[in-house]
Scaffold this motif. Structure first.
Motif, PDB file in Angstrom:
ATOM      1  N   ILE A  72       0.837  -1.200   0.000  1.00 14.13           N
ATOM      2  CA  ILE A  72       0.000   0.000   0.000  1.00 14.13           C
ATOM      3  C   ILE A  72       0.873   1.252   0.000  1.00 14.13           C
ATOM      4  O   ILE A  72       0.623   2.202  -0.752  1.00 14.13           O
ATOM      5  CB  ILE A  72      -0.939  -0.006   1.222  1.00 14.13           C
ATOM      6  N   ALA A  73       1.905   1.251   0.836  1.00 15.58           N
ATOM      7  CA  ALA A  73       2.794   2.413   0.919  1.00 15.58           C
ATOM      8  C   ALA A  73       3.448   2.714  -0.418  1.00 15.58           C
ATOM      9  O   ALA A  73       3.528   3.878  -0.841  1.00 15.58           O
ATOM     10  CB  ALA A  73       3.849   2.170   2.000  1.00 15.58           C
ATOM     11  N   ARG A  74       3.936   1.677  -1.098  1.00 18.85           N
ATOM     12  CA  ARG A  74       4.599   1.895  -2.392  1.00 18.85           C
ATOM     13  C   ARG A  74       3.637   2.520  -3.398  1.00 18.85           C
ATOM     14  O   ARG A  74       4.012   3.424  -4.154  1.00 18.85           O
ATOM     15  CB  ARG A  74       5.152   0.575  -2.938  1.00 18.85           C
ATOM     16  N   ARG A  75       2.415   2.061  -3.396  1.00 18.98           N
ATOM     17  CA  ARG A  75       1.450   2.581  -4.368  1.00 18.98           C
ATOM     18  C   ARG A  75       0.978   3.983  -4.022  1.00 18.98           C
ATOM     19  O   ARG A  75       0.586   4.751  -4.902  1.00 18.98           O
ATOM     20  CB  ARG A  75       0.277   1.609  -4.471  1.00 18.98           C
ATOM     21  N   LEU A  76       1.034   4.329  -2.755  1.00 18.76           N
ATOM     22  CA  LEU A  76       0.607   5.659  -2.344  1.00 18.76           C
ATOM     23  C   LEU A  76       1.648   6.734  -2.633  1.00 18.76           C
ATOM     24  O   LEU A  76       1.310   7.923  -2.682  1.00 18.76           O
ATOM     25  CB  LEU A  76       0.271   5.674  -0.854  1.00 18.76           C
ATOM     26  N   THR A  77       2.897   6.349  -2.822  1.00 20.32           N
ATOM     27  CA  THR A  77       3.939   7.355  -3.028  1.00 20.32           C
ATOM     28  C   THR A  77       3.684   8.192  -4.272  1.00 20.32           C
ATOM     29  O   THR A  77       4.097   9.347  -4.339  1.00 20.32           O
ATOM     30  CB  THR A  77       5.324   6.693  -3.133  1.00 20.32           C
ATOM     31  N   GLY A  78       2.997   7.647  -5.246  1.00 25.04           N
ATOM     32  CA  GLY A  78       2.690   8.400  -6.453  1.00 25.04           C
ATOM     33  C   GLY A  78       1.674   9.505  -6.249  1.00 25.04           C
ATOM     34  O   GLY A  78       1.476  10.337  -7.143  1.00 25.04           O
ATOM     35  N   PHE A  79       1.051   9.540  -5.084  1.00 22.78           N
ATOM     36  CA  PHE A  79       0.058  10.571  -4.788  1.00 22.78           C
ATOM     37  C   PHE A  79       0.648  11.738  -3.998  1.00 22.78           C
ATOM     38  O   PHE A  79      -0.090  12.585  -3.491  1.00 22.78           O
ATOM     39  CB  PHE A  79      -1.111   9.966  -4.004  1.00 22.78           C
ATOM     40  N   ASP A  80       1.959  11.780  -3.865  1.00 23.27           N
ATOM     41  CA  ASP A  80       2.628  12.879  -3.163  1.00 23.27           C
ATOM     42  C   ASP A  80       2.135  12.985  -1.724  1.00 23.27           C
ATOM     43  O   ASP A  80       1.724  14.041  -1.256  1.00 23.27           O
ATOM     44  CB  ASP A  80       2.399  14.209  -3.904  1.00 23.27           C
ATOM     45  N   VAL A  81       2.185  11.852  -1.019  1.00 22.16           N
ATOM     46  CA  VAL A  81       1.765  11.816   0.385  1.00 22.16           C
ATOM     47  C   VAL A  81       2.989  11.597   1.278  1.00 22.16           C
ATOM     48  O   VAL A  81       4.055  11.208   0.817  1.00 22.16           O
ATOM     49  CB  VAL A  81       0.749  10.687   0.620  1.00 22.16           C
ATOM     50  N   GLU A  82       2.795  11.863   2.552  1.00 27.72           N
ATOM     51  CA  GLU A  82       3.829  11.597   3.556  1.00 27.72           C
ATOM     52  C   GLU A  82       3.399  10.375   4.348  1.00 27.72           C
ATOM     53  O   GLU A  82       2.274  10.322   4.845  1.00 27.72           O
ATOM     54  CB  GLU A  82       3.988  12.805   4.480  1.00 27.72           C
ATOM     55  N   ILE A  83       4.277   9.388   4.457  1.00 30.07           N
ATOM     56  CA  ILE A  83       3.914   8.100   5.032  1.00 30.07           C
ATOM     57  C   ILE A  83       4.698   7.837   6.312  1.00 30.07           C
ATOM     58  O   ILE A  83       5.903   8.075   6.387  1.00 30.07           O
ATOM     59  CB  ILE A  83       4.164   6.965   4.027  1.00 30.07           C
ATOM     60  N   ALA A  84       3.992   7.333   7.316  1.00 26.96           N
ATOM     61  CA  ALA A  84       4.606   6.829   8.543  1.00 26.96           C
ATOM     62  C   ALA A  84       3.900   5.523   8.896  1.00 26.96           C
ATOM     63  O   ALA A  84       2.852   5.196   8.338  1.00 26.96           O
ATOM     64  CB  ALA A  84       4.486   7.836   9.675  1.00 26.96           C
ATOM     65  N   TYR A  85       4.487   4.769   9.806  1.00 28.06           N
ATOM     66  CA  TYR A  85       3.865   3.488  10.154  1.00 28.06           C
ATOM     67  C   TYR A  85       4.046   3.191  11.635  1.00 28.06           C
ATOM     68  O   TYR A  85       4.869   3.790  12.332  1.00 28.06           O
ATOM     69  CB  TYR A  85       4.451   2.356   9.309  1.00 28.06           C
ATOM     70  N   GLY A  86       3.247   2.233  12.105  1.00 26.42           N
ATOM     71  CA  GLY A  86       3.345   1.751  13.471  1.00 26.42           C
ATOM     72  C   GLY A  86       3.349   0.237  13.491  1.00 26.42           C
ATOM     73  O   GLY A  86       2.957  -0.411  12.505  1.00 26.42           O
ATOM     74  N   GLY A  87       3.781  -0.344  14.606  1.00 24.79           N
ATOM     75  CA  GLY A  87       3.885  -1.798  14.710  1.00 24.79           C
ATOM     76  C   GLY A  87       5.336  -2.207  14.819  1.00 24.79           C
ATOM     77  O   GLY A  87       6.181  -1.454  15.319  1.00 24.79           O
ATOM     78  N   SER A  88       5.637  -3.396  14.340  1.00 23.76           N
ATOM     79  CA  SER A  88       7.013  -3.890  14.391  1.00 23.76           C
ATOM     80  C   SER A  88       7.901  -3.081  13.453  1.00 23.76           C
ATOM     81  O   SER A  88       7.491  -2.692  12.366  1.00 23.76           O
ATOM     82  CB  SER A  88       7.062  -5.371  13.988  1.00 23.76           C
ATOM     83  N   LYS A  89       9.144  -2.864  13.892  1.00 25.24           N
ATOM     84  CA  LYS A  89      10.091  -2.093  13.088  1.00 25.24           C
ATOM     85  C   LYS A  89      10.468  -2.876  11.835  1.00 25.24           C
ATOM     86  O   LYS A  89      10.711  -4.078  11.879  1.00 25.24           O
ATOM     87  CB  LYS A  89      11.341  -1.777  13.897  1.00 25.24           C
ATOM     88  N   VAL A  90      10.508  -2.168  10.722  1.00 24.61           N
ATOM     89  CA  VAL A  90      10.875  -2.770   9.443  1.00 24.61           C
ATOM     90  C   VAL A  90      12.145  -2.095   8.949  1.00 24.61           C
ATOM     91  O   VAL A  90      12.192  -0.868   8.804  1.00 24.61           O
ATOM     92  CB  VAL A  90       9.748  -2.598   8.400  1.00 24.61           C
ATOM     93  N   GLU A  91      13.167  -2.877   8.696  1.00 25.76           N
ATOM     94  CA  GLU A  91      14.437  -2.328   8.232  1.00 25.76           C
ATOM     95  C   GLU A  91      14.369  -1.996   6.746  1.00 25.76           C
ATOM     96  O   GLU A  91      13.704  -2.658   5.958  1.00 25.76           O
ATOM     97  CB  GLU A  91      15.565  -3.337   8.476  1.00 25.76           C
ATOM     98  N   GLY A  92      15.085  -0.938   6.380  1.00 28.13           N
ATOM     99  CA  GLY A  92      15.260  -0.625   4.974  1.00 28.13           C
ATOM    100  C   GLY A  92      14.102   0.077   4.309  1.00 28.13           C
ATOM    101  O   GLY A  92      14.049   0.134   3.082  1.00 28.13           O
ATOM    102  N   VAL A  93      13.166   0.626   5.095  1.00 25.10           N
ATOM    103  CA  VAL A  93      12.059   1.372   4.488  1.00 25.10           C
ATOM    104  C   VAL A  93      12.250   2.861   4.785  1.00 25.10           C
ATOM    105  O   VAL A  93      12.797   3.232   5.837  1.00 25.10           O
ATOM    106  CB  VAL A  93      10.687   0.897   5.019  1.00 25.10           C
ATOM    107  N   PRO A  94      11.806   3.742   3.894  1.00 26.65           N
ATOM    108  CA  PRO A  94      12.068   5.178   4.054  1.00 26.65           C
ATOM    109  C   PRO A  94      10.996   5.917   4.853  1.00 26.65           C
ATOM    110  O   PRO A  94      10.852   7.115   4.697  1.00 26.65           O
ATOM    111  CB  PRO A  94      12.090   5.667   2.597  1.00 26.65           C
TER     112      PRO A  94
END
Length: 225
Positions: A72-94
């Motif tokens: 979902i995050a990858r597909r949303l980047t084309g909409f010029d949005v700012e993304i953050a997340y919660g839950g378990s830490k994921v390495e290597g994501v911006p």
């Protein structure tokens, strides 16, 4: 049979499911179901349809950045949005991580729930989280119905504590006689994230390929970890 070709098909099925989740979000923001009724009921002849909300420029909080959340995050980047997340830490994501779901809700204009269900996440999205999300915030639940406290969500909608919600899953399914169905700022779908002919065909084909490989003494294409 060339079963090795089925993995790309499985990935394609995943893309179809993600497309529906994004469609649910866009339907909520642009009020597409309400706009459809507006035209069908001939209301357009007497008034203008209310202004809706754009996805562009929004802050998106994703609860659970697993395979679906990252898709979902990858597909949303084309909409010029700012993304953050919660839950378990994921390495290597911006994306910025918030360890507390209320902090994530305070950041977000749109809170998308795609974490696993179960006892650990039951009513994770409760009245306190919805209150922090605020009167301009939207909630989208595409995970499991138990993750959202529906009574608290109904209260938040009735009192204008959030701006709207889109739900594909519910605490009790099928959804019958719920007050959720009375709100014009709520989009409801019948747990249909994977409900396309193409996706279900691919899911069946992959299941059969897994069975054939195991019966032949080989490893499954998609083993359960």
């Amino acid at each position: 049979m060339n079963v090795g070709r089925r993995i790309p098909q499985a990935a394609r099925a995943g893309r179809n499911r993600l497309a529906r989740k994004l469609g649910l979000l866009l339907s909520l923001l642009r009020r597409i179901p309400s706009a459809d009724r507006f035209v069908r009921d001939d209301a357009w002849a007497h008034e203008l349809f209310p202004l809706t909300s754009s996805l562009a420029g929004k802050r998106i909080g994703i609860v659970g950045l697993g395979r679906i959340g990252q898709g979902i995050a990858r597909r949303l980047t084309g909409f010029d949005v700012e993304i953050a997340y919660g839950g378990s830490k994921v390495e290597g994501v911006p994306y910025v991580m918030f360890s507390d779901v209320q902090q994530l809700a305070a950041f977000a204009d749109i809170l998308i729930v795609c974490c696993p269900g179960g006892d650990r996440t039951r009513h994770l999205i409760d009245g306190a989280v919805l209150s922090v999300l605020g009167s301009s915030g939207f909630l989208v639940n595409v995970s499991r119905g138990t993750v959202v406290d529906e009574a608290a969500l109904i209260d938040a909608l009735e009192n204008g504590l959030i701006r709207g919600a889109a739900l594909d899953v519910f605490e009790k399914e099928p959804l019958i006689g719920s007050r959720l169905a009375t709100f014009s700022n709520v989009v409801l779908t019948p747990h249909a994230g994977s409900a396309t002919e193409e996706t279900r065909h691919t899911m069946l084909r992959l299941a059969l390929d897994n069975i054939h490989r195991v019966l032949d003494g080989s490893c499954a294409l998609t083993p359960v970890q």
